[in-house]
Design a protein around this motif. Structure first.
Motif, PDB file in Angstrom:
ATOM      1  N   GLU B 122       0.868  -1.121  -0.413  1.00 12.06           N
ATOM      2  CA  GLU B 122       0.142   0.158   0.104  1.00 12.06           C
ATOM      3  C   GLU B 122       0.719   1.188   0.045  1.00 12.06           C
ATOM      4  OE1 GLU B 122       0.234  -2.718   2.315  1.00 12.06           O
ATOM      5  OE2 GLU B 122      -2.826  -2.935   2.731  1.00 12.06           O
ATOM      6  N   THR B 159       4.350   8.208  -7.516  1.00 14.04           N
ATOM      7  CA  THR B 159       3.040   6.645  -7.536  1.00 14.04           C
ATOM      8  C   THR B 159       2.175   8.649  -8.251  1.00 14.04           C
ATOM      9  OG1 THR B 159       2.653   7.810  -5.420  1.00 14.04           O
ATOM     10  CG2 THR B 159       3.468   5.538  -5.959  1.00 14.04           C
ATOM     11  N   ASP B 167      -0.931   6.479  -6.816  1.00 13.94           N
ATOM     12  CA  ASP B 167      -1.658   5.395  -7.218  1.00 13.94           C
ATOM     13  C   ASP B 167      -1.597   4.929  -5.826  1.00 13.94           C
ATOM     14  OD1 ASP B 167      -2.300   5.297 -10.109  1.00 13.94           O
ATOM     15  OD2 ASP B 167      -0.037   4.403 -10.404  1.00 13.94           O
ATOM     16  N   ALA B 168      -2.042   3.602  -5.362  1.00 14.48           N
ATOM     17  CA  ALA B 168      -2.313   4.322  -4.197  1.00 14.48           C
ATOM     18  C   ALA B 168      -1.634   2.188  -3.637  1.00 14.48           C
ATOM     19  CB  ALA B 168      -4.139   2.984  -4.039  1.00 14.48           C
ATOM     20  N   LEU B 169      -1.560   1.551  -4.801  1.00 12.80           N
ATOM     21  CA  LEU B 169      -0.462   0.120  -4.789  1.00 12.80           C
ATOM     22  C   LEU B 169       0.506  -0.185  -5.643  1.00 12.80           C
ATOM     23  CD1 LEU B 169      -3.535  -2.645  -4.918  1.00 12.80           C
ATOM     24  CD2 LEU B 169      -2.150  -2.033  -2.617  1.00 12.80           C
ATOM     25  N   ASP B 171       3.594  -2.929  -6.765  1.00 14.76           N
ATOM     26  CA  ASP B 171       3.890  -4.310  -6.466  1.00 14.76           C
ATOM     27  C   ASP B 171       5.639  -3.856  -6.966  1.00 14.76           C
ATOM     28  OD1 ASP B 171       2.978  -7.035  -8.423  1.00 14.76           O
ATOM     29  OD2 ASP B 171       4.877  -6.397  -8.604  1.00 14.76           O
ATOM     30  N   SER B 176       4.406   0.865  -9.838  1.00 17.95           N
ATOM     31  CA  SER B 176       2.756   1.549  -8.878  1.00 17.95           C
ATOM     32  C   SER B 176       1.935   1.107  -9.918  1.00 17.95           C
ATOM     33  CB  SER B 176       2.933   3.314  -8.920  1.00 17.95           C
ATOM     34  OG  SER B 176       2.820   3.425 -10.359  1.00 17.95           O
ATOM     35  N   ILE B 177       1.145   0.819  -9.432  1.00 14.62           N
ATOM     36  CA  ILE B 177      -0.395   0.275  -9.657  1.00 14.62           C
ATOM     37  C   ILE B 177      -1.984   1.431  -9.752  1.00 14.62           C
ATOM     38  CG2 ILE B 177      -2.548  -1.416  -9.346  1.00 14.62           C
ATOM     39  CD1 ILE B 177      -0.090  -3.776  -8.549  1.00 14.62           C
ATOM     40  N   GLU B 179      -4.435   2.267  -8.874  1.00 14.58           N
ATOM     41  CA  GLU B 179      -5.681   2.144  -8.072  1.00 14.58           C
ATOM     42  C   GLU B 179      -5.502   2.697  -7.255  1.00 14.58           C
ATOM     43  OE1 GLU B 179      -7.649  -0.982  -8.052  1.00 14.58           O
ATOM     44  OE2 GLU B 179      -6.815  -1.677  -9.445  1.00 14.58           O
ATOM     45  N   ARG B 180      -6.481   3.153  -6.668  1.00 10.41           N
ATOM     46  CA  ARG B 180      -7.757   4.322  -5.729  1.00 10.41           C
ATOM     47  C   ARG B 180      -7.669   4.869  -4.539  1.00 10.41           C
ATOM     48  NH1 ARG B 180      -4.355   5.931  -8.998  1.00 10.41           N
ATOM     49  NH2 ARG B 180      -5.302   7.390 -11.441  1.00 10.41           N
ATOM     50  N   SER B 181      -7.647   5.099  -3.730  1.00  8.71           N
ATOM     51  CA  SER B 181      -7.704   5.140  -2.067  1.00  8.71           C
ATOM     52  C   SER B 181      -8.230   6.080  -1.609  1.00  8.71           C
ATOM     53  CB  SER B 181      -6.606   4.501  -1.209  1.00  8.71           C
ATOM     54  OG  SER B 181      -6.132   4.464   0.657  1.00  8.71           O
ATOM     55  N   GLU B 223     -13.281  10.263  -7.458  1.00  9.39           N
ATOM     56  CA  GLU B 223     -13.443   8.826  -6.834  1.00  9.39           C
ATOM     57  C   GLU B 223     -14.305   8.600  -5.409  1.00  9.39           C
ATOM     58  OE1 GLU B 223      -9.426   8.150  -4.817  1.00  9.39           O
ATOM     59  OE2 GLU B 223      -8.349   9.350  -6.399  1.00  9.39           O
TER      60      GLU B 223
END
Lengths: 185, 376
Positions: B122, B159, B167-169, B171, B176-177, B179-181, B223
């Motif tokens: 994360e 990120t 980017d929330a993740l 790898d 960075s992936i 996704e959003r948080s 979001e």
């Protein structure tokens, strides 16, 4: 709550159609009922508004929650007035007690008006809150007194229609007041 | 007459169900200091020799329930170093042990080093580790982790997308992936803001300003259209940025965002303070997670500090202070007393018999902020 919103909330809490049914139809007494009811309302609302701060502190309710309470009460009263027709106009009786019952209670001093008085006193201060309330109450009394004549001409239809319309206005005002309460800090 | 009385009874009955009194216990500064001491004591007990915290604990069965979270580990570090900064010296030992545990889990990724407990990592874990390292730097004057902070900050900058979204993740193999948080955006902004304050020549202001613009103008609509995010991390970031040598202006969009936050915070506190058992269990439900209530106090604390510099609260400050005091009083009144038979109970917060690490993290930070604003 703005001055206008408090005044409209008070006007719709004291449905003039119901007042018309409560105020004796005699021209002479109507004026006296009007002035005495206004004076009694002014005194009671002044007392309620003046104690609103200590009262809310004592029961642990913020002015924001008081507004929500006032809004909910207004919606309830408005819903009743929308669907339940005002009672038939009563003939003058037991004068001058009619000022107290049924004009002041239960017609003017509804739970919605009492809670609006508390919320407005806490949020706007006594002078502004009371002034706005009295504008609403006096306008409602005036419309109510005038409405008796139009009701005679329309055979009761006008009063029922006015009662429902003011009921809808009360629901709308109640939603606005409650929303103000929710949206405040 | 009878109909009138019935109307009164019915209306007041409905109002009574819809609106409840708000109960905010009275509180002294000594109460808050005692609560902080008890929480620090809990952390000392709940931190293993290797620096891992007890994560979830059931006080009825006296068992650890397992699970773990990198962002919450790092967030607890932040709270402990905040306590250390406030003079609660007992906080430093468990914090440094837990820092060692975290630094042992910093791994190389294609976008730089990142802290993570499980893959993908994360982004919030790295962000809050940076914030914790910076808080430690301020508390101890020790600059030995400066290079790591900057390296982790570079990862965070990677990120940040062109539009400022984070980017929330991350790898470990791919980077960075996208996704959003709800929370990592604010956490990353706060970390970047702190880095620019501490290392003003490293260029962390550029990604920080991009994230700030996104958070203020676009994040909620993109979001979380409704409800908007109640974002204590964003409040942390704004407060930190107001201490930059050249702070970004508090423009109308920022004021709108702050007003929305203040409204949401006030509403949540008012609602929570109505949860006093009895009929309110039916109408308001059970008490909120202590961590959730704690985040409200953190946001208030940061907004007060921001208000001291920018005057953002105006006439609302008194009302906001009342809500903030209520938040703290609710937390202190709900803190578990010392249990001689179980050292993992006293000083913690439980909901339905279970406590989670962030229940202590956010509440501890709130108590510390209370010591700040109650002094001023």
């Amino acid at each position: 709550m703005t001055f206008l919103l408090v005044a409209i909330a008070a006007l719709s809490a004291v449905n003039p159609a119901r007042l018309a049914a409560a105020i004796p139809p005699s021209e002479a007494r109507r004026t006296r009922v009007f002035t005495r009811s206004a004076a009694l309302s002014g005194a009671v609302l002044l007392a309620v508004g003046g104690f609103s701060g200590p009262l809310l502190n004592a029961i642990g309710v913020t002015s924001s929650s008081a507004m929500i309470a006032a809004g909910v009460a207004l919606v309830v009263i408005g819903a009743r007035d929308t669907v339940v027709a005002p009672p038939r106009i009563a003939q003058a009786s037991n004068w001058p007690m009619v000022v107290l019952v049924p004009v002041f209670f239960p017609t003017i001093f509804t739970p919605a008006l009492a809670l609006i008085s508390i919320a407005a006193g806490a949020e706007r201060g006594l002078a502004t809150g009371w002034s706005a309330l009295m504008v609403g109450v006096v306008v409602s009394l005036g419309i109510g007194a005038l409405a008796i004549r139009s009701d005679r001409l329309s055979g009761g239809v006008a009063l029922r229609a006015m009662g429902s319309m003011v009921g809808l206005l009360a629901v709308a005002a109640g939603v606005l007041v409650a929303t103000r309460g929710v949206m405040s800090i | 007459m009878t109909a009138g009385l019935l109307t009164w009874l019915l209306t007041l009955g409905i109002v009574g169900v819809a609106v409840h009194p708000e109960r905010c216990p009275s509180l002294s500064r000594a109460d808050v200091e005692s609560a902080v001491t008890a929480t620090v004591g809990w952390f000392r007990t709940a931190t293993a020799d290797d620096g891992r915290f007890i994560y979830r604990y059931d006080r009825d069965t006296h068992t650890e329930l397992g699970g773990y979270s990198g962002p919450r580990h790092a967030g607890a570090l932040v709270a402990l170093y905040q306590a250390s900064s406030h003079g609660f010296v007992g906080a430093l030992d468990p914090a440094d042990r837990a820092l060692g545990w975290a630094l042992a889990r910093v791994f190389d990724t294609p976008i730089g080093p990142a802290f993570g407990v499980s893959t993908p990592f994360e982004t919030g874990s790295t962000a809050l580790l940076v914030a914790a390292l910076d808080e430690r730097r301020a508390a101890t004057g020790d600059h030995s982790f400066d290079d790591q902070m900057i390296a982790l900050g570079r990862t965070l900058a990677e990120t940040v997308n062109d539009d400022g979204a984070v980017d929330a993740l991350i790898d470990p193999a791919r980077g960075s992936i996208p996704e959003r948080s709800r929370f990592y955006t604010g956490e990353t902004l706060w970390a970047l803001a702190r880095l620019h304050l501490t290392f003003p020549h490293e260029g962390f202001d550029v990604p920080a300003l991009a994230v700030l613009r996104y958070l203020i103008n676009d994040r909620d609509s993109v979001e979380s259209p409704w409800p908007p995010v109640s974002d204590h991390w964003g409040a942390y970031a704004l407060e930190t940025m107001s201490r930059w040598p050249e702070p970004p202006p508090v423009d109308s969009a920022t004021r709108t965002w702050i007003d929305r936050q203040v409204w949401m915070l006030g509403l949540q506190v008012r609602y929570e303070s109505q949860r006093v058992g009895g009929i309110t269990k039916l109408t308001r439900g059970d008490i909120a997670l202590p961590a959730g209530v704690g985040t409200l106090g953190e946001a208030f604390g940061n907004l007060f500090l921001l208000d001291d510099r920018e005057g953002i609260l105006g006439d609302d400050r008194a009302a906001v202070l009342t809500r903030a005091a209520c938040t703290t009083s609710l937390l202190v009144s709900r803190q578990a007393p010392i249990d001689p038979t179980d050292p993992l109970v006293g000083g913690a917060w439980f909901r339905q018999g279970v406590s989670q690490l962030d229940d202590q993290q956010h509440t501890l930070s709130t108590l510390l902020f209370t010591l700040d604003w109650s002094a001023s």
